[in-house]
Design a protein around this motif. Sequence first.
Motif, mmCIF file in Angstrom:
data_model
loop_
_atom_site.group_PDB
_atom_site.id
_atom_site.type_symbol
_atom_site.label_atom_id
_atom_site.label_comp_id
_atom_site.label_asym_id
_atom_site.label_seq_id
_atom_site.Cartn_x
_atom_site.Cartn_y
_atom_site.Cartn_z
ATOM 1 N N SER A 67 83.008 16.236 88.199
ATOM 2 C CA SER A 67 81.746 15.513 88.099
ATOM 3 C C SER A 67 80.980 15.592 89.384
ATOM 4 O O SER A 67 81.495 15.577 90.470
ATOM 5 C CB SER A 67 82.026 14.046 87.738
ATOM 6 O OG SER A 67 82.798 13.468 88.726
ATOM 7 N N GLN A 68 79.659 15.670 89.236
ATOM 8 C CA GLN A 68 78.795 15.731 90.400
ATOM 9 C C GLN A 68 78.607 14.334 90.976
ATOM 10 O O GLN A 68 78.343 13.379 90.268
ATOM 11 C CB GLN A 68 77.439 16.312 90.011
ATOM 12 C CG GLN A 68 77.472 17.768 89.635
ATOM 13 C CD GLN A 68 77.799 18.664 90.806
ATOM 14 O OE1 GLN A 68 77.273 18.470 91.896
ATOM 15 N NE2 GLN A 68 78.680 19.594 90.614
ATOM 16 N N ARG A 126 72.368 20.913 94.513
ATOM 17 C CA ARG A 126 71.253 21.299 93.639
ATOM 18 C C ARG A 126 71.644 22.455 92.718
ATOM 19 O O ARG A 126 71.292 22.471 91.545
ATOM 20 C CB ARG A 126 70.043 21.721 94.488
ATOM 21 C CG ARG A 126 69.479 20.606 95.369
ATOM 22 C CD ARG A 126 68.844 19.479 94.592
ATOM 23 N NE ARG A 126 67.633 19.894 93.879
ATOM 24 C CZ ARG A 126 66.895 19.099 93.135
ATOM 25 N NH1 ARG A 126 67.262 17.819 93.001
ATOM 26 N NH2 ARG A 126 65.823 19.544 92.533
ATOM 27 N N GLY A 169 74.549 23.119 91.637
ATOM 28 C CA GLY A 169 75.605 22.741 90.703
ATOM 29 C C GLY A 169 75.245 21.591 89.791
ATOM 30 O O GLY A 169 76.127 20.956 89.205
ATOM 31 N N GLN A 170 73.944 21.306 89.662
ATOM 32 C CA GLN A 170 73.508 20.158 88.862
ATOM 33 C C GLN A 170 73.746 20.335 87.364
ATOM 34 O O GLN A 170 73.736 19.359 86.618
ATOM 35 C CB GLN A 170 72.027 19.862 89.115
ATOM 36 C CG GLN A 170 71.798 19.045 90.375
ATOM 37 C CD GLN A 170 70.372 18.548 90.483
ATOM 38 O OE1 GLN A 170 69.433 19.205 90.043
ATOM 39 N NE2 GLN A 170 70.191 17.375 91.081
ATOM 40 N N ASP A 171 73.947 21.583 86.935
ATOM 41 C CA ASP A 171 74.184 21.789 85.509
ATOM 42 C C ASP A 171 75.607 21.419 85.094
ATOM 43 O O ASP A 171 75.972 21.496 83.925
ATOM 44 C CB ASP A 171 73.902 23.244 85.124
ATOM 45 C CG ASP A 171 74.739 24.232 85.926
ATOM 46 O OD1 ASP A 171 75.553 23.788 86.762
ATOM 47 O OD2 ASP A 171 74.589 25.449 85.699
ATOM 48 N N GLY A 172 76.419 21.006 86.070
ATOM 49 C CA GLY A 172 77.781 20.559 85.782
ATOM 50 C C GLY A 172 78.817 21.658 85.797
ATOM 51 O O GLY A 172 80.022 21.383 85.754
ATOM 52 N N SER A 173 78.372 22.911 85.889
ATOM 53 C CA SER A 173 79.322 24.025 85.912
ATOM 54 C C SER A 173 79.846 24.250 87.329
ATOM 55 O O SER A 173 79.224 23.826 88.307
ATOM 56 C CB SER A 173 78.648 25.305 85.410
ATOM 57 O OG SER A 173 77.563 25.652 86.265
ATOM 58 N N LYS A 225 76.346 31.599 93.984
ATOM 59 C CA LYS A 225 75.643 30.351 94.272
ATOM 60 C C LYS A 225 76.100 29.749 95.594
ATOM 61 O O LYS A 225 75.291 29.170 96.340
ATOM 62 C CB LYS A 225 75.870 29.351 93.124
ATOM 63 C CG LYS A 225 75.087 29.678 91.855
ATOM 64 C CD LYS A 225 75.238 28.587 90.806
ATOM 65 C CE LYS A 225 74.366 28.876 89.591
ATOM 66 N NZ LYS A 225 74.495 27.817 88.558
#
Length: 330
Positions: free
Chosen positions: A2-3, A93, A95-99, A105
């Motif tokens: 989780s972010q 930023r 990694g905001q898509d959760g992957s 990256k």
Amino acid sequence: MSQQQISLPAKLINGGVAGMVGVTCVFPIDLAKTRLQNQRSGQQVYRNMMDCLVKTVRSEGYFGMYRGAAVNLTLVTPEKAIKLAANDFFRHRLGQDGSKLTVVKEMLAGCGAGMCQVIITTPMEMLKIQLQDAGRLAAQQRKVTVLPAMKLGAGNAMLSCSYSGGPAPMLRMSAIQITQELLRTRGVQGLYTGLGATLMRDIPFSVVYFPLFAHLNRLGQPSERENAPFYWSFLSGCMAGCTAAVAVNPCDVIKTRLQSLKKSSSEESYSGVVDCISQIMKKEGPGAFLKGASCRALIIAPLFGIVQVVYFIGVGEFVLGQSPFNLYSS
């Protein structure tokens, strides 16, 4: 995984404290690196790092090893704070898509951090190099002035410039005086001399360092949600820093040469990055680009090991009351 929201003020504090602690520990080696990189073939004053440090202490005193440390300690706080916080920000930023972040990256985040830090790094390095290299120029001048006397048969002339004597008198300029002179003669852009070479060094360094550190540090995590212990972060920082430092050493040599304003009469000047590379290749050969590589590895390895430990311990979070200070779980 989780972010989590990152606290920019806490990250800035962590980076600043980490930079000050790290630089204080390794600054004498950094001074030796600068002087070794600036000396030309056939005009060598120092044989290696230890010879440089010994001669520096004998001719300039113990604190001669810390020439330029004040400006470095003053500016390393924002420099390291920006570098480390920017990398965290870009990673967050991206990694905001959760992957999970891909290597590409992670490299992009490192690239962004490297670009941000040169705002502070370039003038800091510019001032530091002038202060660090003053002793080498003074020593070289003593070496040059004694040669005519020796040719005339003054066999004892060498005794007068022996490094076993006390601190040698030399014109000392402060960082403020150098800044004022640069602003007067060249304007603000004078402080950013060597900007291109600094970008050439710092962007590739961050692109290599941050992803490599992240992967090495991940190997020491007991589980997905737990941080690696502090000693593993230290070792990971050392290994990643050493690898990145040696990889970009040629760029560091070019940057150091371009940013050295005061030169002896026999040392060439450079009009830019391409001219610097061309002249070094022609007059000194490709081996010159590895000058100071061992010193740089010895600087960067413990520096970034210390930096990562202080950073991951979370001093900033502790100061701001956001989390407990925990040495073993960070």
